[in-house]
Design a protein around this motif. Sequence first.
Motif, PDB file in Angstrom:
ATOM      1  N   GLU A   1      -4.278   9.192   5.725  1.00 56.44           N
ATOM      2  CA  GLU A   1      -3.465   8.148   4.960  1.00 56.44           C
ATOM      3  C   GLU A   1      -2.175   8.716   4.699  1.00 56.44           C
ATOM      4  OE1 GLU A   1      -4.570   8.200   0.930  1.00 56.44           O
ATOM      5  OE2 GLU A   1      -4.014   6.279   0.492  1.00 56.44           O
ATOM      6  N   HIS A   2      -2.005   9.864   4.927  1.00 56.62           N
ATOM      7  CA  HIS A   2      -0.773  10.290   4.920  1.00 56.62           C
ATOM      8  C   HIS A   2      -0.061  10.153   6.202  1.00 56.62           C
ATOM      9  CE1 HIS A   2       2.252  13.894   3.764  1.00 56.62           C
ATOM     10  NE2 HIS A   2       2.456  13.925   4.923  1.00 56.62           N
TER      11      HIS A   2
ATOM     12  N   GLN B   1       0.901  -1.320   0.199  1.00 60.23           N
ATOM     13  CA  GLN B   1      -0.078   0.026   0.044  1.00 60.23           C
ATOM     14  C   GLN B   1       0.888   1.125   0.004  1.00 60.23           C
ATOM     15  OE1 GLN B   1      -2.174  -1.035   3.409  1.00 60.23           O
ATOM     16  NE2 GLN B   1      -3.718  -1.833   2.448  1.00 60.23           N
TER      17      GLN B   1
ATOM     18  N   SER C   1       0.088   5.411  -9.479  1.00 61.86           N
ATOM     19  CA  SER C   1      -0.322   5.874  -8.504  1.00 61.86           C
ATOM     20  C   SER C   1      -1.700   6.618  -8.528  1.00 61.86           C
ATOM     21  CB  SER C   1       0.564   7.021  -7.765  1.00 61.86           C
ATOM     22  OG  SER C   1       0.708   7.887  -8.638  1.00 61.86           O
TER      23      SER C   1
ATOM     24  N   ALA D   1       1.018   6.429   6.139  1.00 64.71           N
ATOM     25  CA  ALA D   1       2.191   6.332   5.366  1.00 64.71           C
ATOM     26  C   ALA D   1       3.423   6.733   6.112  1.00 64.71           C
ATOM     27  CB  ALA D   1       1.866   7.168   3.868  1.00 64.71           C
TER      28      ALA D   1
ATOM     29  N   ASN E   1       2.129   2.088  -3.443  1.00 60.19           N
ATOM     30  CA  ASN E   1       1.032   2.677  -4.503  1.00 60.19           C
ATOM     31  C   ASN E   1       0.841   4.126  -4.277  1.00 60.19           C
ATOM     32  OD1 ASN E   1       0.517   0.109  -5.531  1.00 60.19           O
ATOM     33  ND2 ASN E   1      -1.236  -0.302  -3.881  1.00 60.19           N
ATOM     34  N   ILE E   2       1.104   4.700  -3.251  1.00 60.30           N
ATOM     35  CA  ILE E   2       1.076   5.964  -2.874  1.00 60.30           C
ATOM     36  C   ILE E   2       2.434   6.954  -2.632  1.00 60.30           C
ATOM     37  CG2 ILE E   2      -1.133   5.608  -1.914  1.00 60.30           C
ATOM     38  CD1 ILE E   2       0.314   6.448   0.823  1.00 60.30           C
TER      39      ILE E   2
ATOM     40  N   ASN F   1       2.936  10.059  -4.810  1.00 62.45           N
ATOM     41  CA  ASN F   1       1.846  11.232  -4.326  1.00 62.45           C
ATOM     42  C   ASN F   1       2.544  11.773  -3.190  1.00 62.45           C
ATOM     43  OD1 ASN F   1       0.495  11.063  -6.786  1.00 62.45           O
ATOM     44  ND2 ASN F   1      -1.300   9.977  -5.853  1.00 62.45           N
ATOM     45  N   LEU F   2       2.947  10.835  -2.373  1.00 60.98           N
ATOM     46  CA  LEU F   2       3.358  11.244  -0.911  1.00 60.98           C
ATOM     47  C   LEU F   2       4.702  12.150  -1.255  1.00 60.98           C
ATOM     48  CD1 LEU F   2       2.886  10.584   1.919  1.00 60.98           C
ATOM     49  CD2 LEU F   2       4.482   8.755   1.914  1.00 60.98           C
TER      50      LEU F   2
ATOM     51  N   LEU G   1      -2.436  14.174   0.092  1.00 57.36           N
ATOM     52  CA  LEU G   1      -3.234  12.752   0.185  1.00 57.36           C
ATOM     53  C   LEU G   1      -4.243  13.251   1.404  1.00 57.36           C
ATOM     54  CD1 LEU G   1      -0.469  10.144   0.245  1.00 57.36           C
ATOM     55  CD2 LEU G   1      -2.081  10.464  -1.363  1.00 57.36           C
TER      56      LEU G   1
END
Lengths: 244, 210
Positions: free
Chosen positions: A23-24, A5, B209, A27, A8-9, A12-13, A19
């Motif tokens: 979720e941020h 997971q 993403s 992460a 996947n981000i 973007n992170l 985000l």
Amino acid sequence: MNCQQFDNIIVNLACGPALATAEHAQALAHAQTCAPCGWRLACQHNVAAGLQVLAVQEQAISAPAHLAVALQAAFERQPSAAQTILSPAPVRHWGFAFLNWRWAVALAALLVVSGAVATVLWHMPSDELSPPAEVLTQAVIEPPQNLVANHAGVTGEKYVTKSRAHQRPKTTRRESEEFGALISLMPIAQTEAEEVQQVVRMQIPRSTLRLWGLPLNEESSSEQVSAEVYFSEDGVARAIRLRN
Amino acid sequence: MNESLDHLDEEELLRRMVAGDGAAFAQLYRRWQSSVYRFALRMCGTEALAEDITQDVFLTLMRDAGQYKARGKFSSYIFTITRHSLLRRLQRERRFVSFDPETDPDQNTGSPIEELPVDADDPLVELARNEMVEAVRQAVMSLPLHYREVVLLCHMHELSYGEAAEVIGCEIGTVCSRLYRARALLAKRLASLKTDPVPQVSLNLARCSI
């Protein structure tokens, strides 16, 4: 959050769209606890920061100055599209259009070709203008009614139309040997080769030969015999040639 | 007169260009020459070719300005022209480069992209006083062309994913995928320049993403 997971981000992170807070936070918490994911996040931050700095530095790069001068000169030289649109369309005078040399050449060529065709047609014999003999030889016509009516046993094989006697169907040497001499069925004075219109190859009973005054063997009177019968234009049999 | 044109958008400038306004063309050139030239320079790697491509782009703009339809952003339009001109030039120069997105750059160490010459007189060499910037620049230039163009469009020229997809002529998902792989490659190459030991991690490159 697991590594999958997080993977996947991660983009973007690092630099993508913001985000959701939860979720941020998850992460970041995962990156702190998982060393490989933390390393990857640090790398992505480096990439993002490096690309940002590179983008800022590269904005100072410009195309060479002489290119602007050359392009501006090219723009000044080209005709304005507005001028092209606003200028009235030239009035076309059809009378002068024919004076164009291309039109003149085309017209001359047309005249020459027409003259040549007319000359050839003028000197061509009229009979050559009729359909070719091969077409005529293949034309199938009905057998003469009088012959069929009088001799019901006659079976025609092939009916060939001829406009003139000298245009009889071409027979091979073998065919001509198979058939005997031409026997006139009418007095010679009345038989004119020019009158023969049709040549009919048929199977006829030998008894029919008697009707035309030809010799007949009584023993074989019931047999069929191959013959070429020459008919005149009015359908009267003028001559016959029996097969040997 | 140039000051009065500053506030005009590209569509209006193009309209004036079609009407024969040289000042509108000059304004449009000033506004976009740098972006076009930089994109061409970073894609082909040589100044001379980038200059030719820039010239091609603005000559095309002169010729086809009347056909511009303001459906999308002007940036997409001009970068599309630039990319087409670039591909034509590369083919003409017989410097074919692999555009096959299936090619895995990690397995293709002898990629022709990496052999593209970078001018020694590149203005960026003088500008890149920072070692990190130079390293990033080299890493970007070493990317395969189909990865490099999405990095340049999305990070250098700030096009959205949709606009980049419009320029390249592919789906947005393709842009995302290529950008993800490109960033992973950049991260790996930048990490390899550092003296710090790099942990052995395997990146899942096949993900988008978005």
